[in-house]
Design an enzyme around this catalytic site. Structure first.
Site, PDB file in Angstrom:
ATOM      1  N   LYS A 130      -2.292  -4.740 -13.121  1.00 36.57           N
ATOM      2  CA  LYS A 130      -1.050  -4.698 -13.886  1.00 36.57           C
ATOM      3  C   LYS A 130      -0.673  -6.104 -14.307  1.00 36.57           C
ATOM      4  CE  LYS A 130       1.678  -6.740 -11.907  1.00 36.57           C
ATOM      5  NZ  LYS A 130       1.713  -8.178 -11.459  1.00 36.57           N
ATOM      6  N   TYR A 218       7.244  -4.015 -11.453  1.00 36.77           N
ATOM      7  CA  TYR A 218       7.332  -3.210 -10.221  1.00 36.77           C
ATOM      8  C   TYR A 218       8.644  -2.421 -10.190  1.00 36.77           C
ATOM      9  CZ  TYR A 218       3.357  -5.717  -8.201  1.00 36.77           C
ATOM     10  OH  TYR A 218       2.112  -6.225  -7.958  1.00 36.77           O
TER      11      TYR A 218
HETATM   12  P1  NAD Z   1      -5.681 -16.041 -10.861  1.00 35.80           P
HETATM   13  O1  NAD Z   1      -5.324 -17.014 -11.927  1.00 35.80           O
HETATM   14  O2  NAD Z   1      -5.601 -16.513  -9.451  1.00 35.80           O
HETATM   15  O3  NAD Z   1      -7.137 -15.460 -11.115  1.00 35.80           O
HETATM   16  C1  NAD Z   1      -7.634 -15.200 -12.411  1.00 35.80           C
HETATM   17  C2  NAD Z   1      -9.129 -15.472 -12.439  1.00 35.80           C
HETATM   18  O4  NAD Z   1      -9.563 -15.341 -13.797  1.00 35.80           O
HETATM   19  C3  NAD Z   1      -9.516 -16.885 -11.979  1.00 35.80           C
HETATM   20  O5  NAD Z   1     -10.617 -16.802 -11.108  1.00 35.80           O
HETATM   21  C4  NAD Z   1      -9.914 -17.596 -13.250  1.00 35.80           C
HETATM   22  O6  NAD Z   1     -10.934 -18.550 -13.050  1.00 35.80           O
HETATM   23  C5  NAD Z   1     -10.428 -16.442 -14.109  1.00 35.80           C
HETATM   24  N1  NAD Z   1     -10.390 -16.732 -15.539  1.00 35.80           N
HETATM   25  C6  NAD Z   1     -11.376 -16.441 -16.385  1.00 35.80           C
HETATM   26  N2  NAD Z   1     -11.055 -16.836 -17.625  1.00 35.80           N
HETATM   27  C7  NAD Z   1      -9.852 -17.420 -17.558  1.00 35.80           C
HETATM   28  C8  NAD Z   1      -9.012 -18.030 -18.531  1.00 35.80           C
HETATM   29  N3  NAD Z   1      -9.362 -18.112 -19.821  1.00 35.80           N
HETATM   30  N4  NAD Z   1      -7.833 -18.521 -18.106  1.00 35.80           N
HETATM   31  C9  NAD Z   1      -7.463 -18.423 -16.813  1.00 35.80           C
HETATM   32  N5  NAD Z   1      -8.234 -17.849 -15.847  1.00 35.80           N
HETATM   33  C10 NAD Z   1      -9.421 -17.360 -16.231  1.00 35.80           C
HETATM   34  O7  NAD Z   1      -4.747 -14.776 -11.080  1.00 35.80           O
HETATM   35  P2  NAD Z   1      -4.419 -13.632 -10.021  1.00 35.80           P
HETATM   36  O8  NAD Z   1      -3.166 -13.951  -9.312  1.00 35.80           O
HETATM   37  O9  NAD Z   1      -5.617 -13.326  -9.230  1.00 35.80           O
HETATM   38  O10 NAD Z   1      -4.058 -12.415 -11.015  1.00 35.80           O
HETATM   39  C11 NAD Z   1      -5.065 -11.719 -11.721  1.00 35.80           C
HETATM   40  C12 NAD Z   1      -4.500 -10.386 -12.225  1.00 35.80           C
HETATM   41  O11 NAD Z   1      -4.085  -9.615 -11.109  1.00 35.80           O
HETATM   42  C13 NAD Z   1      -3.273 -10.508 -13.112  1.00 35.80           C
HETATM   43  O12 NAD Z   1      -3.317  -9.517 -14.109  1.00 35.80           O
HETATM   44  C14 NAD Z   1      -2.108 -10.241 -12.182  1.00 35.80           C
HETATM   45  O13 NAD Z   1      -0.958  -9.703 -12.839  1.00 35.80           O
HETATM   46  C15 NAD Z   1      -2.710  -9.242 -11.239  1.00 35.80           C
HETATM   47  N6  NAD Z   1      -2.094  -9.285  -9.904  1.00 35.80           N
HETATM   48  C16 NAD Z   1      -1.742  -8.100  -9.323  1.00 35.80           C
HETATM   49  C17 NAD Z   1      -1.197  -8.093  -8.049  1.00 35.80           C
HETATM   50  C18 NAD Z   1      -0.879  -6.796  -7.370  1.00 35.80           C
HETATM   51  O14 NAD Z   1      -0.221  -6.794  -6.336  1.00 35.80           O
HETATM   52  N7  NAD Z   1      -1.338  -5.684  -7.907  1.00 35.80           N
HETATM   53  C19 NAD Z   1      -0.977  -9.287  -7.375  1.00 35.80           C
HETATM   54  C20 NAD Z   1      -1.367 -10.482  -7.990  1.00 35.80           C
HETATM   55  C21 NAD Z   1      -1.932 -10.460  -9.257  1.00 35.80           C
END
Ligand code: NAD
Length: 383
Positions: A130, A218
């Site tokens: 999400k 949420y």
């Molecule tokens: P994050 O930034 O920590 O991870 C994203 C990953 O994508 C990184 O490993 C990064 O290297 C990679 N990536 C590849 N191309 C990229 C670019 N062009 N720019 C930036 N990063 C790039 O993010 P996250 O916190 O892991 O979140 C990822 C997804 O998960 C989001 O959509 C977020 O909303 C969702 N999320 C959901 C929950 C939940 O409880 N369901 C919790 C946290 C995050």
């Protein structure tokens, strides 16, 4: 205000002619469903990959990352066999990898649509984080692509499968609170521009919105599943300090009010500059349910209040990510109903757009009665 959650900004996904090769159609094995995790950031490394240890039917079988070192290290830690690591250039080769049944998209929001559609075209089912996309047009393209490919698209709404939230839904449905009158949701946290994981969230182009799409979603989704109905209209207001470097392009504090057909009102708020909180409350005619916190990964509490008397409702804590991945595995194996399909994510996208439209129009009331109805009630479907 330039709201990224708009009908503009289609990324030209060309989903009409989804071509799925015969090789891409994988047979489900009796030992569960194999998952490829795309994007190895905070959520993937902190929750999702460790979560497979607690799964019954979902198994980690592949990783997709732009960082070969990181991916190979994690693959070795997870004891994945050679050939289990893909990058963004050779991603489409997953079509001929029978170990992968489901692709779990854990990328920044603006990349969800592209990788969802590519995975669907490769004949795989998709579990997508999400918010499902950064624009309504992308979300619509994802739903269309799943239909065209005849594959499942599930949005990773972990609270649909989580015992505290399910217990709250059931108590509201049972009538034990009296008629629900008011739902209040507060989904707020502090953001940090120096954290790469927040940097893209604070960039409208990459996130599609600020705290509303990251946290507020949420509360929007929660109000809908708690009341088991869809809002008729919304009005909203926002406060954003544009001199704060975090808020050059995204909004900060947004507060909204939905009116539901039953007469219930839901008030929600989201912020990226407030003490961490993910709480909700349902006020019935006679009793109220308070979940504070209600949507953290762990440590949530549910209480029933009647007057000044408070009773804690015991909840069995689970690994929410394992539960959600197992549910997806069971959906694709044919044994479980789809509870959080792409259409459910699209409804939240449209509602967030309506909230921002109201903000942009000085708090005007926006009609949200466009006919969406949830196909499956989580309270009835999830044990
Ligand atoms: P994050 O930034 O920590 O991870 C994203 C990953 O994508 C990184 O490993 C990064 O290297 C990679 N990536 C590849 N191309 C990229 C670019 N062009 N720019 C930036 N990063 C790039 O993010 P996250 O916190 O892991 O979140 C990822 C997804 O998960 C989001 O959509 C977020 O909303 C969702 N999320 C959901 C929950 C939940 O409880 N369901 C919790 C946290 C995050």
């Amino acid at each position: 205000m330039n709201h990224r959650i708009s009908r503009r900004g289609v990324i030209g996904l060309g989903v009409g002619a989804a071509a799925i090769s015969a090789a891409g159609r994988t047979q489900m094995r009796s030992d569960g469903a194999g998952f490829a995790v795309v994007g190895l950031g905070k959520l993937a490394q902190g929750q999702i990959i460790p979560g497979f240890r607690n799964c019954r039917n979902a198994r980690l079988t592949a990783l997709v990352s732009g960082h070969a070192d990181k991916a190979n290290r994690i693959a070795a830690e997870q004891k994945l066999p050679p050939g289990s690591v893909y990058n963004y250039d050779n991603f489409d080769r997953i079509a001929s990898d029978p170990r992968i049944d489901v692709v779990y998209i854990v990328l920044p929001n603006f990349m969800h649509a592209e990788y969802t559609v590519r995975a669907l075209k490769a004949g795989k089912h998709v579990l997508c984080e999400k918010p499902m996309a950064s624009t309504i047009a992308d979300a619509e393209a994802m739903v269309a692509a799943a239909k065209a490919a005849n594959r499942k698209l599930m949005i990773a709404y972990r609270c649909h499968y989580e015992p505290l939230n399910l217990e709250a839904m059931r108590r509201v449905r049972s009538g034990s609170l009296g008629k629900p009158r008011l739902v209040i949701t507060k989904m707020v946290r502090q953001s940090d521009l120096s954290d790469p994981s927040d940097a893209w969230r604070l960039d409208m182009r990459e996130s599609g919105g600020g705290a509303l799409v990251d946290m507020g979603i949420y509360g929007i989704n929660g109000a809908r599943y708690l009341l088991n109905e869809e809002p008729l209209e919304v009005r909203a207001t926002a406060r954003t300090d544009r001199s704060d470097p975090r808020f050059k392009t995204v909004e900060d504090l947004v507060a909204w009010e939905f009116r539901f057909p039953s007469g219930a009102i839901a008030q929600g708020s989201s912020s990226f500059d407030a003490a961490d909180e993910m709480a909700f409350e349902v006020v019935g005619q006679h009793k109220r349910l308070v979940a504070d916190p209600g949507c953290f990964y762990s440590g949530n509490h549910l209480c029933l209040w009647q007057g000044g008397n408070r009773a804690e409702i015991p909840i069995h804590e689970i690994d929410q990510f394992a539960r959600e991945m197992d549910w997806m595995a069971n959906v694709v194996r044919g044994g479980a109903p789809m509870v959080s399909p792409g259409e459910e994510g699209l409804q939240d996208m449209r509602l967030m757009h309506a909230i921002l439209e109201s903000v942009g129009r000085g708090g005007a009331t926006i009609d949200t009665n466009w006919g969406y109805r949830r196909a499956v009630d989580p309270a009835a479907a999830v044990a």
